[in-house]
Design a protein around this motif. Structure first.
Motif, PDB file in Angstrom:
ATOM      1  N   GLY A   1     -52.996  25.239  12.154  1.00 39.86           N
ATOM      2  CA  GLY A   1     -52.662  26.103  13.150  1.00 39.86           C
ATOM      3  C   GLY A   1     -54.039  27.135  13.661  1.00 39.86           C
ATOM      4  O   GLY A   1     -54.034  27.500  14.795  1.00 39.86           O
ATOM      5  N   HIS A   2     -55.312  26.377  13.422  1.00 39.22           N
ATOM      6  CA  HIS A   2     -56.706  26.497  14.681  1.00 39.22           C
ATOM      7  C   HIS A   2     -56.828  25.803  15.676  1.00 39.22           C
ATOM      8  O   HIS A   2     -57.373  26.290  15.933  1.00 39.22           O
ATOM      9  N   LEU A   3     -55.618  25.006  15.700  1.00 41.65           N
ATOM     10  CA  LEU A   3     -56.593  23.879  16.613  1.00 41.65           C
ATOM     11  C   LEU A   3     -55.760  24.324  17.996  1.00 41.65           C
ATOM     12  O   LEU A   3     -56.848  24.087  19.234  1.00 41.65           O
TER      13      LEU A   3
ATOM     14  N   ASN B   1     -67.754  31.225  16.522  1.00 44.19           N
ATOM     15  CA  ASN B   1     -66.287  31.570  15.568  1.00 44.19           C
ATOM     16  C   ASN B   1     -66.666  31.794  14.130  1.00 44.19           C
ATOM     17  O   ASN B   1     -67.860  32.398  12.951  1.00 44.19           O
ATOM     18  N   TYR B   2     -65.426  32.689  13.947  1.00 49.45           N
ATOM     19  CA  TYR B   2     -65.852  34.044  13.566  1.00 49.45           C
ATOM     20  C   TYR B   2     -64.699  33.734  12.119  1.00 49.45           C
ATOM     21  O   TYR B   2     -62.845  33.683  12.099  1.00 49.45           O
ATOM     22  N   LEU B   3     -65.581  33.253  10.806  1.00 54.66           N
ATOM     23  CA  LEU B   3     -64.246  32.111  10.048  1.00 54.66           C
ATOM     24  C   LEU B   3     -64.490  33.784   9.016  1.00 54.66           C
ATOM     25  O   LEU B   3     -64.295  34.295   8.943  1.00 54.66           O
ATOM     26  N   GLY B   4     -63.214  33.051   8.735  1.00 54.86           N
ATOM     27  CA  GLY B   4     -62.149  33.982   7.570  1.00 54.86           C
ATOM     28  C   GLY B   4     -62.724  33.469   6.344  1.00 54.86           C
ATOM     29  O   GLY B   4     -62.261  32.763   5.513  1.00 54.86           O
ATOM     30  N   ASP B   5     -63.523  33.997   5.974  1.00 51.80           N
ATOM     31  CA  ASP B   5     -64.705  34.240   4.834  1.00 51.80           C
ATOM     32  C   ASP B   5     -64.863  35.128   3.724  1.00 51.80           C
ATOM     33  O   ASP B   5     -65.255  35.175   3.526  1.00 51.80           O
TER      34      ASP B   5
ATOM     35  N   GLY C   1     -68.512  35.332  10.871  1.00 55.08           N
ATOM     36  CA  GLY C   1     -67.624  35.576   9.793  1.00 55.08           C
ATOM     37  C   GLY C   1     -67.103  37.175   9.138  1.00 55.08           C
ATOM     38  O   GLY C   1     -67.912  37.823   9.802  1.00 55.08           O
ATOM     39  N   GLU C   2     -66.180  36.997   8.640  1.00 59.55           N
ATOM     40  CA  GLU C   2     -65.726  38.695   8.371  1.00 59.55           C
ATOM     41  C   GLU C   2     -66.907  38.723   6.972  1.00 59.55           C
ATOM     42  O   GLU C   2     -67.428  40.331   7.306  1.00 59.55           O
ATOM     43  N   SER C   3     -67.316  37.810   5.991  1.00 62.93           N
ATOM     44  CA  SER C   3     -67.966  38.070   5.525  1.00 62.93           C
ATOM     45  C   SER C   3     -69.728  38.709   5.934  1.00 62.93           C
ATOM     46  O   SER C   3     -70.581  39.382   5.361  1.00 62.93           O
TER      47      SER C   3
ATOM     48  N   LEU D   1     -61.062  45.991   4.762  1.00 59.64           N
ATOM     49  CA  LEU D   1     -60.106  45.496   5.045  1.00 59.64           C
ATOM     50  C   LEU D   1     -60.336  44.759   7.159  1.00 59.64           C
ATOM     51  O   LEU D   1     -61.722  44.761   7.195  1.00 59.64           O
ATOM     52  N   TYR D   2     -59.210  43.942   6.806  1.00 62.48           N
ATOM     53  CA  TYR D   2     -59.388  42.557   8.635  1.00 62.48           C
ATOM     54  C   TYR D   2     -60.017  43.382   9.907  1.00 62.48           C
ATOM     55  O   TYR D   2     -60.836  43.401  10.326  1.00 62.48           O
ATOM     56  N   ALA D   3     -59.544  44.402   9.581  1.00 67.45           N
ATOM     57  CA  ALA D   3     -59.816  45.383  11.244  1.00 67.45           C
ATOM     58  C   ALA D   3     -60.925  46.481  10.763  1.00 67.45           C
ATOM     59  O   ALA D   3     -61.379  46.092  11.838  1.00 67.45           O
TER      60      ALA D   3
ATOM     61  N   ARG E   1     -63.301  44.674   9.111  1.00 71.96           N
ATOM     62  CA  ARG E   1     -64.720  44.009   9.705  1.00 71.96           C
ATOM     63  C   ARG E   1     -64.569  43.388  11.353  1.00 71.96           C
ATOM     64  O   ARG E   1     -65.720  43.572  11.700  1.00 71.96           O
ATOM     65  N   ASP E   2     -63.379  43.749  12.064  1.00 71.56           N
ATOM     66  CA  ASP E   2     -63.069  43.398  13.866  1.00 71.56           C
ATOM     67  C   ASP E   2     -64.184  44.421  14.578  1.00 71.56           C
ATOM     68  O   ASP E   2     -64.750  44.065  15.292  1.00 71.56           O
ATOM     69  N   LEU E   3     -64.017  45.837  13.868  1.00 69.80           N
ATOM     70  CA  LEU E   3     -64.449  46.657  14.022  1.00 69.80           C
ATOM     71  C   LEU E   3     -66.078  46.438  14.398  1.00 69.80           C
ATOM     72  O   LEU E   3     -66.870  47.100  15.682  1.00 69.80           O
TER      73      LEU E   3
ATOM     74  N   ILE F   1     -63.695  37.962  24.691  1.00 68.97           N
ATOM     75  CA  ILE F   1     -62.739  37.537  24.239  1.00 68.97           C
ATOM     76  C   ILE F   1     -62.288  36.701  23.411  1.00 68.97           C
ATOM     77  O   ILE F   1     -62.932  36.028  22.545  1.00 68.97           O
ATOM     78  N   TYR F   2     -61.216  36.821  21.993  1.00 71.16           N
ATOM     79  CA  TYR F   2     -61.220  36.413  21.932  1.00 71.16           C
ATOM     80  C   TYR F   2     -59.797  35.735  21.422  1.00 71.16           C
ATOM     81  O   TYR F   2     -58.803  35.951  22.107  1.00 71.16           O
ATOM     82  N   GLU F   3     -59.637  34.445  21.403  1.00 73.65           N
ATOM     83  CA  GLU F   3     -58.362  33.330  21.787  1.00 73.65           C
ATOM     84  C   GLU F   3     -58.088  33.514  20.211  1.00 73.65           C
ATOM     85  O   GLU F   3     -58.566  32.719  19.281  1.00 73.65           O
ATOM     86  N   VAL F   4     -57.097  34.087  19.920  1.00 75.21           N
ATOM     87  CA  VAL F   4     -55.942  34.036  18.338  1.00 75.21           C
ATOM     88  C   VAL F   4     -54.675  34.376  19.206  1.00 75.21           C
ATOM     89  O   VAL F   4     -54.382  34.642  19.459  1.00 75.21           O
ATOM     90  N   GLY F   5     -54.084  33.915  17.664  1.00 74.28           N
ATOM     91  CA  GLY F   5     -52.436  33.484  17.987  1.00 74.28           C
ATOM     92  C   GLY F   5     -52.102  35.008  18.607  1.00 74.28           C
ATOM     93  O   GLY F   5     -52.560  35.775  18.545  1.00 74.28           O
TER      94      GLY F   5
ATOM     95  N   LEU G   1     -51.315  42.600  17.198  1.00 68.71           N
ATOM     96  CA  LEU G   1     -50.381  44.130  17.538  1.00 68.71           C
ATOM     97  C   LEU G   1     -52.258  44.484  17.221  1.00 68.71           C
ATOM     98  O   LEU G   1     -52.618  45.434  17.156  1.00 68.71           O
ATOM     99  N   HIS G   2     -52.562  44.030  15.944  1.00 72.73           N
ATOM    100  CA  HIS G   2     -54.246  43.818  15.476  1.00 72.73           C
ATOM    101  C   HIS G   2     -55.330  44.107  16.528  1.00 72.73           C
ATOM    102  O   HIS G   2     -55.808  44.918  16.410  1.00 72.73           O
ATOM    103  N   PHE G   3     -55.165  43.619  16.923  1.00 67.73           N
ATOM    104  CA  PHE G   3     -55.686  43.813  18.378  1.00 67.73           C
ATOM    105  C   PHE G   3     -56.194  44.498  19.564  1.00 67.73           C
ATOM    106  O   PHE G   3     -56.875  45.424  19.751  1.00 67.73           O
ATOM    107  N   LYS G   4     -54.849  45.166  19.916  1.00 69.30           N
ATOM    108  CA  LYS G   4     -54.489  46.546  20.706  1.00 69.30           C
ATOM    109  C   LYS G   4     -54.983  47.554  19.910  1.00 69.30           C
ATOM    110  O   LYS G   4     -55.838  48.605  20.671  1.00 69.30           O
TER     111      LYS G   4
HETATM  112  N1  ARG Z   1     -59.396  33.985  10.835  1.00 65.48           N
HETATM  113  C1  ARG Z   1     -58.328  34.580  10.951  1.00 65.48           C
HETATM  114  C2  ARG Z   1     -56.222  34.376  10.729  1.00 65.48           C
HETATM  115  O1  ARG Z   1     -57.090  32.387  10.416  1.00 65.48           O
HETATM  116  C3  ARG Z   1     -58.554  34.590  13.022  1.00 65.48           C
HETATM  117  C4  ARG Z   1     -59.672  35.596  13.197  1.00 65.48           C
HETATM  118  C5  ARG Z   1     -59.444  35.899  14.408  1.00 65.48           C
HETATM  119  N2  ARG Z   1     -60.510  36.374  14.652  1.00 65.48           N
HETATM  120  C6  ARG Z   1     -61.271  38.025  14.482  1.00 65.48           C
HETATM  121  N3  ARG Z   1     -61.988  39.052  15.140  1.00 65.48           N
HETATM  122  N4  ARG Z   1     -60.132  38.366  14.156  1.00 65.48           N
HETATM  123  O2  ARG Z   1     -55.873  34.772  11.376  1.00 65.48           O
END
Ligand code: ARG
Length: 562
Positions: free
Chosen positions: A135-137, A161-165, A255-257, A305-307, A309-311, A327-331, A336-339
């Motif tokens: 999924g993260h490849l 690398n922004y870990l989901g931690d 990381g989010e933490s 929340l996720y948002a 932390r991203d701010l 650049i955020y390379e994310v699926g 919508l989240h990034f917008k």
């Molecule tokens: N860890 C998140 C996921 O797996 C992706 C993080 C993307 N980057 C960000 N800055 N929100 O869904």
């Protein structure tokens, strides 16, 4: 070379009263499929209504204008129907391109567009306490290539690398470990065990308890924090191993933490800028006016929340790196989240919000065309994929080199496997979904990574046999030599297009095309011992260099022997 054609056309068009920008003209110029139709062609259809004349007539008139200019790089300029065809001085071009490639080496195709500018590329970003899944490849492969591309153009690149931690799932994990965990298992098979307890705890009946655990964690409870730290440590160790195998490097593991401190500040700032609203006890930013729904900033129980932390992370990074671009390379699913995040940053008054880009990608699909994750609810573990691919690569290599030593076999197989997987991904346009099929990826024939590596090794072997080379002269150009030379000359343009559209697939497709033309050339034209040996060897060397540069951009390592 294309630029010379663009300049000439711009001048001729201006003489005819048509003002056009260089990049407009560049887009219209075509590369004829076969060399007897010229090397560049300019179709005149689009000028018919503007000039109130037949396209073929316009082509003739443009040609007669061009013929009056002093032309050094061309043998001739002709027309064919509505096309103006440019025929290069091909020997001269061949000499120049081959010489440039073999003398500029790693710098062939580079530019200084990015000099003095910083770009942050965030990619991979898996969630911890789980095995690294495929999924993260995609983000890992594409993000790495985009970072390479910027480096090639002289940018200072920071790879993050922004870990989901952090987040509610860690409440579940902590509860799961409290209820079902074993210290012994954690020591022995940490990631497997964490997944196991997480799955057990991920049930409705535990929801309330899990939320309490996360709240404890966010409030800095010692026990919660200590366990979390241990889990994070094991995960990081596991992830680092995988990145090492894949040859992926980061400058910083964010990381989010790590946003906790700033998050309070962000919330205060949002309040002060009158962007926050209460909604059912939670705090939100209402973006309906911008057609972006609402963004949840703080839950009713006070957790973030996720948002949020991203701010916080974005503001921190701008302060730290003063990036020109992030650049955020994310699926794709997070569009919508990034917008929302970028919009909120803009509303907060941060001008640099416009420099943040979400570079998205489609999904991997299973061979049956269905999503992986929906199938049996299982995610595919990267380590298993890599092992399987390496095994397949071994079989192929042994067919060709049965006497190879075990150590060499291991080394080559891993390189081939990674090339197979990386190329299998990168050959596809990133925004499309794609079928993830390692059997196909690892084939030594067709449009695959191993085929390209094989072509590279073949070129290396020819050069090894021939020994060091000196000057070369070009007598006559064989059509296959010409095709290969032309393809080599397109490398800088291809990289530029890939950079402009953030599309590594263009470089991947180019690598395959150039490898294919090389093999055709090699079958048609004997190299060692031929009359044109010196030039042909130089051409092989130029090809090898250009392919190397392409593969470097894709993050694919080469092999001298295969
Ligand atoms: N860890 C998140 C996921 O797996 C992706 C993080 C993307 N980057 C960000 N800055 N929100 O869904």
């Amino acid at each position: 070379m294309k630029q010379v054609v663009v300049n000439i056309l711009q001048k001729a068009l201006k003489d005819k009263g048509v003002k056009m920008k260089k990049d407009e003209i560049e887009r219209i110029i075509e590369m004829p499929p076969s060399s007897d139709m010229g090397d560049y062609a300019f179709p005149c259809f689009f000028l018919a209504s503007k000039l109130k004349s037949e396209p073929s007539q316009i082509a003739l008139e443009l040609r007669s204008k061009i013929k009056k200019y002093p032309l050094t790089d061309f043998d001739d300029v002709q027309t064919s129907g509505a096309y103006v065809n440019f025929i290069l001085d091909r020997k001269d071009m061949a000499r120049r391109i081959v010489w440039e490639a073999i003398t500029q080496k790693k710098n062939f195709g580079k530019s200084k567009i990015g000099k003095g500018k910083r770009v942050v590329v965030e990619f991979s970003s898996p969630n911890i306490a789980k095995p690294f899944g495929i999924g993260h490849l995609r983000s890992t492969i594409i993000g790495n290539s985009i970072a390479n591309l910027h480096e090639f153009y002289g940018f200072k690149v920071t790879r993050i690398n922004y870990l989901g931690d952090w987040g509610t799932q860690f409440g579940k994990l902590l509860l799961g470990y409290e209820k079902f965990g074993s210290e012994k298992k954690l020591e022995k098979i940490p990631i497997k065990h964490l997944l196991e307890v997480y799955v057990k705890a991920n049930k409705k009946i535990y929801e309330k308890k899990s939320r309490e655990w996360f709240k404890r964690l966010e409030e800095g409870d010692r026990k919660a924090l200590m366990l979390w730290k241990i889990f994070r440590g094991f995960s990081l160790e596991d992830l680092r191993k995988m990145y090492k195998l894949l040859n992926i490097k980061f400058d910083f593991y964010d990381g989010e933490s790590l946003q906790n401190k700033e998050m309070k500040k962000v919330i205060a700032e949002l309040k002060e800028k009158k962007l926050l609203q209460k909604s059912d006890g939670a705090l939100i930013v209402d973006l309906k006016k911008h057609n972006l729904g609402v963004s949840l900033i703080e839950k009713s129980d006070g957790t973030t929340l996720y948002a949020t932390r991203d701010l916080a992370a974005a503001i921190k990074r701008q302060k730290k790196y003063k990036f020109k671009k992030m650049i955020y390379e994310v699926g794709q699913e997070q569009k919508l989240h990034f917008k929302q995040v970028f919009k909120i940053l803009e509303l907060m008054g941060y001008k640099w919000a416009k420099d943040c880009v979400h570079v998205d990608h489609g999904l991997y699909l299973d061979k049956d065309g269905k999503r992986f994750s929906t199938r049996k609810g299982k995610s595919i573990v990267m380590k298993d994929i890599l092992d399987k691919t390496t095994l397949l690569a071994k079989e192929e290599i042994q067919k060709r080199a049965p006497k190879i030593s075990k150590r060499e076999l291991e080394k080559r197989a891993l390189t081939v496997a990674i090339a197979a997987i990386f190329y299998g991904d990168l050959k596809n346009s990133r925004t499309h979904n794609m079928v993830f099929d390692i059997k196909k990826f690892v084939s030594f024939e067709g449009d695959t990574g191993p085929y390209i590596l094989y072509s590279y090794a073949r070129a290396s072997s020819i050069l090894r046999k021939a020994g060091p080379q000196g000057k070369f002269k070009i007598e006559d150009l064989d059509p296959k030599e010409l095709e290969l030379v032309k393809k080599l000359s397109q490398f800088p343009d291809t990289v530029l297009r890939a950079y402009n559209t953030l599309a590594p697939s263009l470089i991947a497709n180019y690598s395959f095309q150039v490898a294919k033309l090389f093999n055709e050339f090699y079958h048609a034209c004997p190299v060692i011992g031929s009359e044109n040996e010196a030039f042909r060897l130089a051409l092989v060397e130029a090809f090898r260099q250009v392919l190397r540069n392409s593969l470097d951009l894709l993050g694919i390592e080469t092999l001298e022997e295969m």
